[in-house]
Scaffold this motif. Structure first.
Motif, mmCIF file in Angstrom:
data_model
loop_
_atom_site.group_PDB
_atom_site.id
_atom_site.type_symbol
_atom_site.label_atom_id
_atom_site.label_comp_id
_atom_site.label_asym_id
_atom_site.label_seq_id
_atom_site.Cartn_x
_atom_site.Cartn_y
_atom_site.Cartn_z
ATOM 1 N N SER A 14 7.160 11.185 3.463
ATOM 2 C CA SER A 14 6.174 10.172 3.836
ATOM 3 C C SER A 14 6.166 8.997 2.867
ATOM 4 O O SER A 14 5.697 7.917 3.209
ATOM 5 N N ALA A 56 7.045 2.944 3.333
ATOM 6 C CA ALA A 56 7.011 1.561 2.843
ATOM 7 C C ALA A 56 8.261 0.799 3.262
ATOM 8 O O ALA A 56 8.192 -0.395 3.562
ATOM 9 N N TYR A 88 1.361 4.232 -2.748
ATOM 10 C CA TYR A 88 1.185 5.629 -2.340
ATOM 11 C C TYR A 88 2.457 6.430 -2.592
ATOM 12 O O TYR A 88 2.409 7.551 -3.095
ATOM 13 N N SER A 131 0.822 -1.211 0.000
ATOM 14 C CA SER A 131 0.000 0.000 0.000
ATOM 15 C C SER A 131 0.852 1.255 0.000
ATOM 16 O O SER A 131 0.614 2.187 -0.778
ATOM 17 N N PHE A 132 1.845 1.296 0.883
ATOM 18 C CA PHE A 132 2.666 2.496 0.967
ATOM 19 C C PHE A 132 3.644 2.626 -0.198
ATOM 20 O O PHE A 132 4.070 3.726 -0.523
#
Length: 76
Positions: A54, A58, A16, A12-13
């Motif tokens: 940010s 991950a 992102y 997910s990260f």
């Protein structure tokens, strides 16, 4: 934490992070300065931009996953 949730967090990260990096870098319009010192200062400021910083979350999830699972199981 369940190791498979760590893998989900990593995926997910990572997604992102790629989207955030592309968006923010396009928004900033990168034009590198000429001198090496100015380049270093500029890239440091860019690295510590909150949105870009940010994007590195991950890697923390991946480190967490590697402490709980074997690499062959986590990364097939």
């Amino acid at each position: 934490m369940n190791p498979y949730l760590s893998i989900l967090g990593t995926l997910s990260f990572t997604i992102y992070g790629q989207i955030a990096l592309k968006y923010r870098v396009n928004q900033i319009n990168i034009i590198l300065p000429e001198t090496p010192l100015a380049k270093t200062i500029y890239l440091t400021k860019l690295l510590f931009d909150p949105m870009i910083f940010s994007a590195f979350i991950a890697s923390l999830f991946w480190i967490s996953t590697m402490t709980k699972m074997e690499k062959t199981e986590a990364y097939p």
